[in-house]
Write a protein that holds these residues in place. Structure first.
Motif, short mmCIF file in Angstrom:
data_model
loop_
_atom_site.label_atom_id
_atom_site.label_comp_id
_atom_site.label_asym_id
_atom_site.label_seq_id
_atom_site.Cartn_x
_atom_site.Cartn_y
_atom_site.Cartn_z
N GLU A 69 -17.06 60.89 -84.42
CA GLU A 69 -17.17 60.54 -83.01
C GLU A 69 -16.50 59.22 -82.65
OE1 GLU A 69 -21.15 59.16 -81.73
OE2 GLU A 69 -21.80 59.43 -83.81
N GLU A 70 -16.01 58.49 -83.65
CA GLU A 70 -15.44 57.17 -83.38
C GLU A 70 -14.20 57.24 -82.51
OE1 GLU A 70 -17.00 54.31 -84.08
OE2 GLU A 70 -18.58 55.70 -84.72
N TYR A 71 -13.40 58.29 -82.68
CA TYR A 71 -12.21 58.43 -81.85
C TYR A 71 -12.58 58.53 -80.38
CZ TYR A 71 -13.06 63.41 -81.00
OH TYR A 71 -13.59 64.60 -80.58
N ALA A 72 -13.70 59.21 -80.09
CA ALA A 72 -14.13 59.37 -78.71
C ALA A 72 -14.58 58.04 -78.12
CB ALA A 72 -15.26 60.39 -78.64
N LYS A 73 -15.23 57.22 -78.93
CA LYS A 73 -15.64 55.90 -78.44
C LYS A 73 -14.42 55.07 -78.06
CE LYS A 73 -19.95 55.81 -81.10
NZ LYS A 73 -20.71 55.14 -82.20
N ALA A 74 -13.32 55.24 -78.81
CA ALA A 74 -12.09 54.53 -78.48
C ALA A 74 -11.51 55.05 -77.16
CB ALA A 74 -11.07 54.70 -79.60
N HIS A 75 -11.56 56.36 -76.95
CA HIS A 75 -11.09 56.92 -75.68
C HIS A 75 -11.95 56.45 -74.51
CE1 HIS A 75 -9.11 60.49 -77.98
NE2 HIS A 75 -8.28 59.47 -77.84
N GLU A 76 -13.24 56.35 -74.76
CA GLU A 76 -14.15 55.88 -73.71
C GLU A 76 -13.84 54.43 -73.35
OE1 GLU A 76 -17.86 56.75 -75.55
OE2 GLU A 76 -17.51 58.92 -75.46
N ALA A 77 -13.49 53.64 -74.36
CA ALA A 77 -13.12 52.24 -74.10
C ALA A 77 -11.84 52.17 -73.26
CB ALA A 77 -12.93 51.50 -75.41
N MET A 78 -10.91 53.09 -73.50
CA MET A 78 -9.69 53.14 -72.70
C MET A 78 -9.99 53.53 -71.26
SD MET A 78 -7.14 55.04 -75.41
CE MET A 78 -7.22 54.56 -77.15
N TYR A 79 -10.91 54.47 -71.09
CA TYR A 79 -11.33 54.86 -69.74
C TYR A 79 -11.98 53.66 -69.04
CZ TYR A 79 -13.57 57.52 -65.97
OH TYR A 79 -13.99 58.00 -64.74
N LYS A 80 -12.84 52.97 -69.76
CA LYS A 80 -13.55 51.81 -69.21
C LYS A 80 -12.56 50.71 -68.82
CE LYS A 80 -17.48 49.43 -68.61
NZ LYS A 80 -18.54 49.80 -67.64
N GLU A 81 -11.50 50.58 -69.55
CA GLU A 81 -10.48 49.59 -69.23
C GLU A 81 -9.82 49.91 -67.89
OE1 GLU A 81 -6.37 47.73 -71.21
OE2 GLU A 81 -7.71 49.03 -72.39
N ARG A 82 -9.63 51.19 -67.64
CA ARG A 82 -9.03 51.61 -66.37
C ARG A 82 -10.04 51.56 -65.23
NH1 ARG A 82 -4.58 53.95 -65.39
NH2 ARG A 82 -5.44 55.41 -63.86
N TRP A 83 -11.29 51.85 -65.55
CA TRP A 83 -12.34 51.93 -64.52
C TRP A 83 -13.53 51.07 -64.96
CZ3 TRP A 83 -10.11 54.08 -60.51
CH2 TRP A 83 -9.08 55.00 -60.73
N PRO A 84 -13.40 49.77 -64.89
CA PRO A 84 -14.42 48.86 -65.44
C PRO A 84 -15.78 48.95 -64.78
CG PRO A 84 -12.75 47.66 -64.18
CD PRO A 84 -12.24 49.05 -64.35
N LYS A 85 -15.85 49.48 -63.57
CA LYS A 85 -17.13 49.59 -62.89
C LYS A 85 -17.92 50.83 -63.32
CE LYS A 85 -15.69 47.10 -58.71
NZ LYS A 85 -15.56 47.18 -57.22
N ALA A 86 -17.28 51.71 -64.07
CA ALA A 86 -17.94 52.96 -64.47
C ALA A 86 -18.77 52.76 -65.72
CB ALA A 86 -16.89 54.04 -64.72
N GLU A 87 -20.01 53.20 -65.68
CA GLU A 87 -20.86 53.19 -66.86
C GLU A 87 -20.65 54.51 -67.62
OE1 GLU A 87 -22.62 50.70 -68.01
OE2 GLU A 87 -21.86 49.49 -66.32
N ILE A 88 -20.52 54.41 -68.93
CA ILE A 88 -20.24 55.59 -69.74
C ILE A 88 -21.42 55.87 -70.67
CG2 ILE A 88 -18.73 56.62 -71.46
CD1 ILE A 88 -16.45 54.98 -70.35
#
Length: 469
Positions: A69-88
């Protein structure tokens, strides 16, 4: 039990193939279609082509299997970088169906689901009940790396077809898997053995291996369908890809095509001549693959997730490698270099996702060069994003996979019946393979069993049917 396999029959099949080509809905539960509004949404523009609401929460559920699942956490961090106000919200499980199916029924699914593994939710049921969002808008959106290219333009060939049902793209199979026969290159080199390019060479090498006191083959006995993959691959190479098309479309007698018969006959010889590791029929995939990694068998059939799945037990210097299935005859329609290459690890966005737009955007992030390369770096597997791999030191297995792809060129193929009708592969063909390689049935009975199973699916009015063209 002993039986002599007719080599003449195999050669006759190659000469006469010519131009002749020969899972149920989710337990009745209403899944809920896409009638409701799609939830969080903002105005689309050049910087936000999918109309993501910047502060909308995003929930992602990952299958915690061979890739972890670690790869997904990295993708989630990339999403968060684009949308910092979004809680994941992130979670991972191997019990996909048990955990997520009730949420689909209740109309409360996550925004992104990695619907993979042995306990995935049946796609036929999800599709037939309208539970998945159409990902066509994702395909048409500009890629993150080059606005002049759409996301679709960045994908490897065949990926859209693989995830499409009735012309709608509903599932993104993210990992690119190369299927073939795996071995230790070091072992073969040390022994002076060459990987066999023809079936006669394979049988000859198996005799040499057995004479040396080693097991030529092992297989994932409790998931015996893994051995259907080289059978169908060999059949496609012998008879052409129309053989696979007929199987996908549930055509009468498709499994009885001469190419399938010849391929089943060939691989049955492994069991008859004692070339398979004793006890393999009782092993699951991890046990058999571990036996192989320890050098207790030379060959095993698998997809390219194998290296990552076995990384904790593979000895240093093992030099994991993969090659195509050997050609059955000199008259095969496809060259030896042809192999089955396709997407795996299906990702979906539920039709009733609260943040459907965010789900689409998350997949767009995954399909960026950064998202793709990070996945490859973490799990030693390619993604469906086309193009060269830059800045990554490739592991031995992945180096072998990239060579396999480059050497094959356009000579890749795939089948879709396992995506259309999960029960057919995971239950019925799986059981037939288990009986074949434990010698409870012979190769002729195997193709009869598979055809009977396909006919049962074809006649079952409760199962939605798909047409591959």
């Amino acid at each position: 039990m002993s039986q002599t396999i007719s080599r003449r029959g195999l050669l006759q099949a190659g000469a006469t193939i010519g131009a002749v080509a020969g899972a149920s809905a989710l337990t009745g539960c209403a899944m809920g279609g896409g009638d409701d509004t799609e939830g969080a949404k903002s105005d689309a523009n050049a910087q936000n082509p999918l109309g993501v609401k910047e502060d909308a929460p995003l929930e992602v559920v990952i299958f915690n299997g061979g890739f972890g699942e670690e790869y997904a956490k990295a993708h989630e961090a990339m999403y968060k970088e684009r949308w910092p106000k979004a809680e994941i919200k992130h979670s991972a499980t191997q019990q996909i169906s048990q955990t997520l199916q009730p949420r689909f029924v209740a109309g409360d699914p996550p925004d992104v689901l990695n619907n993979s593994g042995g306990n995935q939710i049946d796609f036929n049921g999800l599709v037939s009940q309208g539970a998945l969002a159409d990902l066509g808008e994702l395909l048409a959106a500009p890629s993150l790396d080059d606005p002049k290219k759409t996301v679709k333009d960045t994908l490897r060939p065949g990926i859209v077809d693989l995830g499409s049902y009735d012309g709608r793209f509903l599932s993104l199979n993210y990992a690119y898997s190369a299927y073939g026969i795996w071995y230790s290159k070091k072992l073969l080199d040390d022994r002076g053995w060459q990987y066999p390019k023809t079936w006669d060479e394979m049988i000859s090498l198996c005799r040499t291996i057995k004479a040396a006191g080693m097991n030529p083959w092992t297989y994932q006995g409790k998931h015996a369908r893994y051995m259907s993959w080289p059978i169908l691959s060999a059949a496609a190479k012998l008879g052409g890809t129309d053989v696979l098309m007929a199987i996908d479309n549930l055509e009468p007698n498709a499994w009885k095509h001469e190419a399938v018969r010849a391929a089943a006959d060939a691989y049955y010889q492994l069991a008859v001549d004692g070339f398979i590791q004793p006890g393999a029929e009782g092993m699951d995939h991890i046990q058999s693959q571990t036996e192989w990694s320890r050098g207790n068998a030379v060959f095993i059939s698998c997809g390219s997730w194998l290296e990552n799945e076995q990384k904790s037990v593979t000895p240093p210097g093992f030099a994991m490698a993969v090659s195509p299935t050997p050609s059955l005859t000199k008259g095969d329609k496809l060259p030896f270099e042809a192999f089955r290459g396709t997407g795996s690890e299906p990702f979906v966005v539920p039709a009733k996702a609260k943040n459907l737009r965010g789900g689409l955007e998350y997949l767009r992030v995954m399909l960026s060069k950064k998202g793709s390369s990070d996945f490859t770096r973490k799990v030693s597997s390619l993604t469906v994003v086309a193009g060269p791999i830059e800045g990554i030191e490739l592991s031995p297995g992945l180096t072998s996979v990239t060579k396999l792809i480059d050497t094959a060129g356009k000579n890749t193929f795939n089948w879709l019946y396992n995506s259309y009708y999960r029960k057919l592969e995971r239950t019925l063909v799986d059981a037939a393979c288990a009986d074949l390689f434990s010698k409870r049935i012979n190769s002729a009975q195997f193709v009869d069993r598979c055809q009977q199973a396909a006919d049962e699916i074809a006649k079952d009015s409760s199962i939605k049917k798909y047409k591959r063209t």
